[in-house]
Design a protein around this motif. Structure first.
Motif, PDB file in Angstrom:
ATOM      1  N   GLU A  45      42.629  20.331  58.326  1.00 48.31           N
ATOM      2  CA  GLU A  45      41.986  21.592  57.908  1.00 48.31           C
ATOM      3  C   GLU A  45      41.662  21.616  56.414  1.00 48.31           C
ATOM      4  O   GLU A  45      40.866  22.430  55.964  1.00 48.31           O
ATOM      5  CB  GLU A  45      42.843  22.802  58.291  1.00 48.31           C
ATOM      6  CG  GLU A  45      44.225  22.807  57.670  1.00 48.31           C
ATOM      7  CD  GLU A  45      45.288  22.130  58.524  1.00 48.31           C
ATOM      8  OE1 GLU A  45      46.477  22.395  58.266  1.00 48.31           O
ATOM      9  OE2 GLU A  45      44.956  21.342  59.420  1.00 48.31           O
ATOM     10  N   ASP A  46      42.262  20.702  55.649  1.00 52.00           N
ATOM     11  CA  ASP A  46      41.972  20.619  54.221  1.00 52.00           C
ATOM     12  C   ASP A  46      40.869  19.610  53.908  1.00 52.00           C
ATOM     13  O   ASP A  46      40.389  19.546  52.779  1.00 52.00           O
ATOM     14  CB  ASP A  46      43.226  20.221  53.438  1.00 52.00           C
ATOM     15  CG  ASP A  46      44.297  21.297  53.486  1.00 52.00           C
ATOM     16  OD1 ASP A  46      43.949  22.480  53.696  1.00 52.00           O
ATOM     17  OD2 ASP A  46      45.483  20.946  53.323  1.00 52.00           O
TER      18      ASP A  46
ATOM     19  N   TRP B  89      35.812  17.563  57.828  1.00 49.53           N
ATOM     20  CA  TRP B  89      36.569  17.491  59.064  1.00 49.53           C
ATOM     21  C   TRP B  89      35.664  17.407  60.284  1.00 49.53           C
ATOM     22  O   TRP B  89      35.950  16.700  61.242  1.00 49.53           O
ATOM     23  CB  TRP B  89      37.524  18.661  59.175  1.00 49.53           C
ATOM     24  CG  TRP B  89      38.161  18.767  60.528  1.00 49.53           C
ATOM     25  CD1 TRP B  89      38.099  19.819  61.375  1.00 49.53           C
ATOM     26  CD2 TRP B  89      38.942  17.777  61.208  1.00 49.53           C
ATOM     27  NE1 TRP B  89      38.796  19.550  62.526  1.00 49.53           N
ATOM     28  CE2 TRP B  89      39.308  18.286  62.455  1.00 49.53           C
ATOM     29  CE3 TRP B  89      39.350  16.482  60.885  1.00 49.53           C
ATOM     30  CZ2 TRP B  89      40.075  17.586  63.376  1.00 49.53           C
ATOM     31  CZ3 TRP B  89      40.101  15.764  61.807  1.00 49.53           C
ATOM     32  CH2 TRP B  89      40.458  16.321  63.027  1.00 49.53           C
TER      33      TRP B  89
END
Length: 100
Positions: free
Chosen positions: A45-46, A50
């Motif tokens: 998620e960082d 993604w």
């Protein structure tokens, strides 16, 4: 990174044949190496890309014969890498880029 996701897409290649891909992205290779060992740093998620990495990982998992990544030095005169950079630049200027 998007080109890697595209190249590994089962809709564009035979999942029963091994695939060798060349990339100048050490960060992508490092993430893939860590994530396949179960070390999720950076956390998905960082990760800025993604959506692309998710496609890439799914495509690699779909391969029955294996995928090999080889790092090449960027801007070193490798003709294939230089052509990939041309296409990458074209892609960044396009509004019609999808990862599904």
């Amino acid at each position: 990174m998007g080109a890697l996701a595209f190249a590994t897409d089962p809709r564009h290649n035979d999942v029963n044949k091994s695939l060798t891909l060349f990339t100048d992205s050490k960060s992508t290779l490092d993430i893939l190496r860590r994530w396949t060992r179960g070390d999720f740093a950076p956390r998905p998620e960082d990760e800025r890309h993604w959506d692309i990495l998710q496609c890439l990982l799914a495509n690699i998992r779909a391969s029955k014969a294996g995928t090999t990544f080889i790092w090449v030095k960027a801007h070193s005169g490798d003709p294939c890498n230089e052509m990939a950079d041309v296409y990458a630049n074209v892609g960044t200027e396009s509004d019609d880029v999808r990862w599904d």
